[in-house]
Scaffold this motif. Structure first.
Motif, mmCIF file in Angstrom:
data_model
loop_
_atom_site.group_PDB
_atom_site.id
_atom_site.type_symbol
_atom_site.label_atom_id
_atom_site.label_comp_id
_atom_site.label_asym_id
_atom_site.label_seq_id
_atom_site.Cartn_x
_atom_site.Cartn_y
_atom_site.Cartn_z
ATOM 1 N N THR A 194 0.803 -1.221 0.000
ATOM 2 C CA THR A 194 0.000 0.000 0.000
ATOM 3 C C THR A 194 0.841 1.278 0.000
ATOM 4 O OG1 THR A 194 -0.145 -0.143 2.421
ATOM 5 C CG2 THR A 194 -1.941 -1.117 1.146
ATOM 6 N N LYS A 195 2.153 1.139 0.035
ATOM 7 C CA LYS A 195 3.057 2.284 -0.064
ATOM 8 C C LYS A 195 4.271 1.875 -0.893
ATOM 9 C CE LYS A 195 2.167 4.839 4.245
ATOM 10 N NZ LYS A 195 2.807 5.358 5.488
ATOM 11 N N ALA A 196 4.902 2.851 -1.546
ATOM 12 C CA ALA A 196 6.103 2.555 -2.325
ATOM 13 C C ALA A 196 7.193 1.960 -1.427
ATOM 14 C CB ALA A 196 6.603 3.818 -3.014
ATOM 15 N N ARG A 197 7.265 2.437 -0.193
ATOM 16 C CA ARG A 197 8.275 1.929 0.745
ATOM 17 C C ARG A 197 8.065 0.448 1.032
ATOM 18 N NH1 ARG A 197 7.936 1.663 6.385
ATOM 19 N NH2 ARG A 197 9.941 1.397 7.446
ATOM 20 N N THR A 198 6.817 0.042 1.302
ATOM 21 C CA THR A 198 6.565 -1.367 1.584
ATOM 22 C C THR A 198 6.704 -2.213 0.324
ATOM 23 O OG1 THR A 198 4.184 -0.964 1.372
ATOM 24 C CG2 THR A 198 5.116 -0.931 3.574
ATOM 25 N N ARG A 199 6.342 -1.639 -0.827
ATOM 26 C CA ARG A 199 6.559 -2.348 -2.098
ATOM 27 C C ARG A 199 8.035 -2.709 -2.247
ATOM 28 N NH1 ARG A 199 6.629 1.654 -6.781
ATOM 29 N NH2 ARG A 199 8.585 2.034 -5.659
ATOM 30 N N ASP A 200 8.902 -1.773 -1.949
ATOM 31 C CA ASP A 200 10.337 -2.010 -2.098
ATOM 32 C C ASP A 200 10.854 -3.012 -1.068
ATOM 33 O OD1 ASP A 200 10.234 -0.190 -4.143
ATOM 34 O OD2 ASP A 200 11.076 1.469 -2.985
ATOM 35 N N ILE A 201 10.271 -2.996 0.130
ATOM 36 C CA ILE A 201 10.659 -3.989 1.144
ATOM 37 C C ILE A 201 10.297 -5.387 0.663
ATOM 38 C CG2 ILE A 201 10.135 -4.862 3.454
ATOM 39 C CD1 ILE A 201 9.857 -1.935 4.353
ATOM 40 N N TYR A 202 9.081 -5.536 0.136
ATOM 41 C CA TYR A 202 8.670 -6.850 -0.354
ATOM 42 C C TYR A 202 9.492 -7.275 -1.572
ATOM 43 C CZ TYR A 202 4.609 -6.507 2.726
ATOM 44 O OH TYR A 202 3.791 -6.402 3.817
ATOM 45 N N ALA A 203 9.878 -6.327 -2.399
ATOM 46 C CA ALA A 203 10.741 -6.653 -3.539
ATOM 47 C C ALA A 203 12.072 -7.224 -3.058
ATOM 48 C CB ALA A 203 10.968 -5.415 -4.396
ATOM 49 N N HIS A 204 12.556 -6.734 -1.920
ATOM 50 C CA HIS A 204 13.805 -7.256 -1.339
ATOM 51 C C HIS A 204 13.671 -8.741 -1.016
ATOM 52 C CE1 HIS A 204 17.437 -7.452 1.112
ATOM 53 N NE2 HIS A 204 16.707 -7.967 2.095
ATOM 54 N N PHE A 205 12.436 -9.164 -0.701
ATOM 55 C CA PHE A 205 12.187 -10.582 -0.395
ATOM 56 C C PHE A 205 11.700 -11.338 -1.634
ATOM 57 C CE2 PHE A 205 11.804 -8.485 3.748
ATOM 58 C CZ PHE A 205 12.649 -9.272 4.499
ATOM 59 N N GLU A 206 11.978 -10.792 -2.805
ATOM 60 C CA GLU A 206 11.759 -11.430 -4.103
ATOM 61 C C GLU A 206 10.291 -11.511 -4.516
ATOM 62 O OE1 GLU A 206 13.830 -15.163 -3.821
ATOM 63 O OE2 GLU A 206 15.781 -14.228 -4.134
ATOM 64 N N PHE A 207 9.476 -10.603 -4.016
ATOM 65 C CA PHE A 207 8.124 -10.463 -4.543
ATOM 66 C C PHE A 207 8.194 -9.622 -5.811
ATOM 67 C CE2 PHE A 207 7.112 -11.718 -0.250
ATOM 68 C CZ PHE A 207 5.897 -12.367 -0.354
#
Length: 247
Positions: A194-207
């Motif tokens: 729901t935020k660009a910041r959390t999107r990037d965190i999840y991308a770090h975990f290969e989402f």
């Protein structure tokens, strides 16, 4: 810091909802869901308006948590000794919750019958979610899973994952992700950021991002607060999926 991760006990659900509320106090999606008229300046603000808004947001989180339980999902919590960092959480004697994850198992959803929604206390709060949010997300998921030759219903849903704001940056998110993947492997996992910041965190975990949506256009601004005219731009959310690679 001494931490442990486990399933929440039923008597801990109110404390878990409190952490969810604090973590999402300024989240545009939950502002939209809750019909928030004025943004909360801080999760511990004691102004009358902020206290009322936090109370309403907590009702929403309590409903989502209850519906997760009714659906047969998992409520996972990270706990530390009460008094850690000089913080005492009310209503908890020995441990306090600093992280919460809500998981729905493959085939489960919050699209429950009307009686179960009423039992959760979430009829009014969740109406907009089912009416606008869920159909758009489901279309993205079906398209994304089809492109991977995977079954959308054979996947886990990471519904919510939060760390109490006082304990951010201490590796709690990584701890919850590691624990979660021990449950979900080898199934895919999907979520909504729901935020660009959390999107990037999840991308770090290969989402990976399946699709970006703009919700609340014409109704709320970029912060999910009620608005009209040019300010009612809506806010973005990202549908994301992680496919476990066992090779």
């Amino acid at each position: 810091m001494q931490t442990s991760i486990r399933l929440a006990r039923p008597n801990e659900y109110p404390a878990a909802a409190r952490v969810l509320t604090r973590a999402f106090a300024q989240d545009p999606a939950f502002n939209w869901y809750g019909g928030v008229k004025q943004a909360v300046p801080h999760y511990e603000s004691n102004s009358a308006d902020a206290v009322k808004t936090m109370r309403n947001l907590r009702y929403f989180q309590e409903a989502v948590l209850k519906m997760t339980v009714i659906s047969g999902g998992y409520v996972v919590v990270v706990v530390v000794p009460n008094g850690t960092k000089g913080i005492q959480q009310p209503g908890e004697e020995k441990e306090m919750i600093i992280g919460v994850t809500l998981w729905l198992k493959p085939g489960q959803s919050l699209d429950l019958g009307i009686l179960d929604i009423i039992r959760s206390g979430g009829l009014k709060a969740l109406w907009g979610v089912f009416l606008d949010f869920t159909p758009a997300v489901e279309r993205s998921l079906k398209k994304g899973f089809h492109s991977r030759n995977l079954d959308r219903l054979d996947s886990w849903h990471l519904l919510e994952m939060v760390v109490d704001p006082e304990f951010e940056g201490m590796g709690i998110c990584s701890l919850m992700m590691k624990d979660g993947f021990t449950r979900t492997t080898p199934k895919p996992v999907h979520l909504e950021a729901t935020k660009a910041r959390t999107r990037d965190i999840y991308a770090h975990f290969e989402f990976e991002v399946d699709e970006e949506h703009q919700f609340g256009v014409g109704s709320v601004d970029e912060n999910g607060i009620r608005a009209c005219g040019e300010k009612a731009t809506g806010y973005p959310e990202w549908v994301m999926t992680k496919v476990i690679n066992l090779g």
